[in-house]
Design a protein around this motif. Structure first.
Motif, PDB file in Angstrom:
ATOM      1  N   GLU A 207       0.832  -1.208   0.000  1.00  0.00           N
ATOM      2  CA  GLU A 207       0.000   0.000   0.000  1.00  0.00           C
ATOM      3  C   GLU A 207       0.865   1.256   0.000  1.00  0.00           C
ATOM      4  OE1 GLU A 207      -3.171   0.203   2.831  1.00  0.00           O
ATOM      5  OE2 GLU A 207      -3.734  -1.882   2.468  1.00  0.00           O
ATOM      6  N   LYS A 208       1.972   1.227   0.740  1.00  0.00           N
ATOM      7  CA  LYS A 208       2.849   2.398   0.829  1.00  0.00           C
ATOM      8  C   LYS A 208       3.725   2.566  -0.416  1.00  0.00           C
ATOM      9  CE  LYS A 208       3.185   2.586   5.819  1.00  0.00           C
ATOM     10  NZ  LYS A 208       4.081   2.618   6.977  1.00  0.00           N
ATOM     11  N   ALA A 209       4.103   1.472  -1.036  1.00  0.00           N
ATOM     12  CA  ALA A 209       4.952   1.499  -2.244  1.00  0.00           C
ATOM     13  C   ALA A 209       4.300   0.607  -3.293  1.00  0.00           C
ATOM     14  CB  ALA A 209       6.347   1.013  -1.905  1.00  0.00           C
ATOM     15  N   PRO A 210       3.452   1.162  -4.143  1.00  0.00           N
ATOM     16  CA  PRO A 210       2.616   0.365  -5.049  1.00  0.00           C
ATOM     17  C   PRO A 210       3.313  -0.191  -6.292  1.00  0.00           C
ATOM     18  CG  PRO A 210       2.152   2.681  -5.342  1.00  0.00           C
ATOM     19  CD  PRO A 210       3.134   2.579  -4.217  1.00  0.00           C
ATOM     20  N   THR A 211       4.645  -0.198  -6.310  1.00  0.00           N
ATOM     21  CA  THR A 211       5.368  -0.745  -7.456  1.00  0.00           C
ATOM     22  C   THR A 211       6.382  -1.789  -6.993  1.00  0.00           C
ATOM     23  OG1 THR A 211       7.059   0.980  -7.291  1.00  0.00           O
ATOM     24  CG2 THR A 211       5.200   1.410  -8.766  1.00  0.00           C
ATOM     25  N   TRP A 212       6.765  -2.690  -7.899  1.00  0.00           N
ATOM     26  CA  TRP A 212       7.842  -3.628  -7.621  1.00  0.00           C
ATOM     27  C   TRP A 212       9.145  -2.847  -7.535  1.00  0.00           C
ATOM     28  CZ3 TRP A 212       8.173  -8.839  -6.688  1.00  0.00           C
ATOM     29  CH2 TRP A 212       6.975  -9.566  -6.820  1.00  0.00           C
ATOM     30  N   ARG A 213      10.034  -3.252  -6.616  1.00  0.00           N
ATOM     31  CA  ARG A 213      11.329  -2.597  -6.417  1.00  0.00           C
ATOM     32  C   ARG A 213      12.440  -3.655  -6.463  1.00  0.00           C
ATOM     33  NH1 ARG A 213      11.327   2.558  -6.677  1.00  0.00           N
ATOM     34  NH2 ARG A 213      13.004   2.726  -5.186  1.00  0.00           N
ATOM     35  N   LEU A 214      13.623  -3.227  -6.857  1.00  0.00           N
ATOM     36  CA  LEU A 214      14.795  -4.093  -6.848  1.00  0.00           C
ATOM     37  C   LEU A 214      15.919  -3.350  -6.141  1.00  0.00           C
ATOM     38  CD1 LEU A 214      16.281  -6.369  -9.450  1.00  0.00           C
ATOM     39  CD2 LEU A 214      17.712  -4.530  -8.625  1.00  0.00           C
ATOM     40  N   ARG A 215      16.546  -4.002  -5.168  1.00  0.00           N
ATOM     41  CA  ARG A 215      17.682  -3.418  -4.443  1.00  0.00           C
ATOM     42  C   ARG A 215      18.915  -4.262  -4.765  1.00  0.00           C
ATOM     43  NH1 ARG A 215      18.711  -0.097  -0.227  1.00  0.00           N
ATOM     44  NH2 ARG A 215      16.504   0.131   0.220  1.00  0.00           N
ATOM     45  N   ASP A 216      19.984  -3.598  -5.184  1.00  0.00           N
ATOM     46  CA  ASP A 216      21.252  -4.269  -5.472  1.00  0.00           C
ATOM     47  C   ASP A 216      21.985  -4.496  -4.159  1.00  0.00           C
ATOM     48  OD1 ASP A 216      23.706  -5.168  -6.365  1.00  0.00           O
ATOM     49  OD2 ASP A 216      24.171  -3.390  -7.550  1.00  0.00           O
ATOM     50  N   THR A 217      22.231  -5.758  -3.826  1.00  0.00           N
ATOM     51  CA  THR A 217      22.950  -6.104  -2.600  1.00  0.00           C
ATOM     52  C   THR A 217      24.245  -6.851  -2.927  1.00  0.00           C
ATOM     53  OG1 THR A 217      21.642  -8.126  -2.409  1.00  0.00           O
ATOM     54  CG2 THR A 217      20.857  -6.215  -1.188  1.00  0.00           C
ATOM     55  N   SER A 218      24.677  -6.768  -4.171  1.00  0.00           N
ATOM     56  CA  SER A 218      25.801  -7.569  -4.653  1.00  0.00           C
ATOM     57  C   SER A 218      27.158  -6.913  -4.433  1.00  0.00           C
ATOM     58  CB  SER A 218      25.630  -7.826  -6.149  1.00  0.00           C
ATOM     59  OG  SER A 218      25.874  -6.632  -6.869  1.00  0.00           O
ATOM     60  N   SER A 219      28.172  -7.727  -4.605  1.00  0.00           N
ATOM     61  CA  SER A 219      29.549  -7.243  -4.631  1.00  0.00           C
ATOM     62  C   SER A 219      29.981  -6.960  -6.064  1.00  0.00           C
ATOM     63  CB  SER A 219      30.496  -8.292  -4.041  1.00  0.00           C
ATOM     64  OG  SER A 219      30.136  -8.590  -2.722  1.00  0.00           O
ATOM     65  N   ASN A 220      29.333  -7.633  -7.007  1.00  0.00           N
ATOM     66  CA  ASN A 220      29.751  -7.588  -8.408  1.00  0.00           C
ATOM     67  C   ASN A 220      28.912  -6.659  -9.289  1.00  0.00           C
ATOM     68  OD1 ASN A 220      31.652  -9.640  -7.803  1.00  0.00           O
ATOM     69  ND2 ASN A 220      30.044 -11.151  -7.990  1.00  0.00           N
ATOM     70  N   GLY A 221      27.791  -6.181  -8.788  1.00  0.00           N
ATOM     71  CA  GLY A 221      26.935  -5.289  -9.567  1.00  0.00           C
ATOM     72  C   GLY A 221      25.708  -5.976 -10.138  1.00  0.00           C
TER      73      GLY A 221
END
Length: 84
Positions: free
Chosen positions: A26-40
């Motif tokens: 409800e607060k963020a109505p879109t899909w999100r992707l967070r980069d948590t990698s070491s390599n990109g």
């Protein structure tokens, strides 16, 4: 309850914790992707950057290394209520 899916890609150029996908709320109505990698992690050919988050749109190409393999095309599906 929040669903979690873990996918491990066993390639030397893919991080153990490459990225996180967050479904709409409800607060963020879109899909999100967070980069948590070491390599990109790349979206549509642009480096996201470790710790940064982007909004996903249908058809976005997500690549898990500079080698352009593996990659996926983002195409979410609707999960029927009560399934998760």
């Amino acid at each position: 309850m929040r669903a979690q899916v873990d996918l491990q890609i066993e390639l030397p150029h893919i991080s153990a914790a490459q990225c996180t996908f967050t479904p709409p709320t409800e607060k963020a109505p879109t899909w999100r992707l967070r980069d948590t990698s070491s390599n990109g992690t790349w979206m549509n050919g642009s480096l996201i950057g470790k710790g940064k988050e982007v909004t996903l749109n249908v058809g976005d190409t997500i690549t898990f290394s500079s080698k352009q393999f593996p990659s996926i095309v983002f195409c979410p599906t609707t999960i029927p209520e009560g399934v998760v």
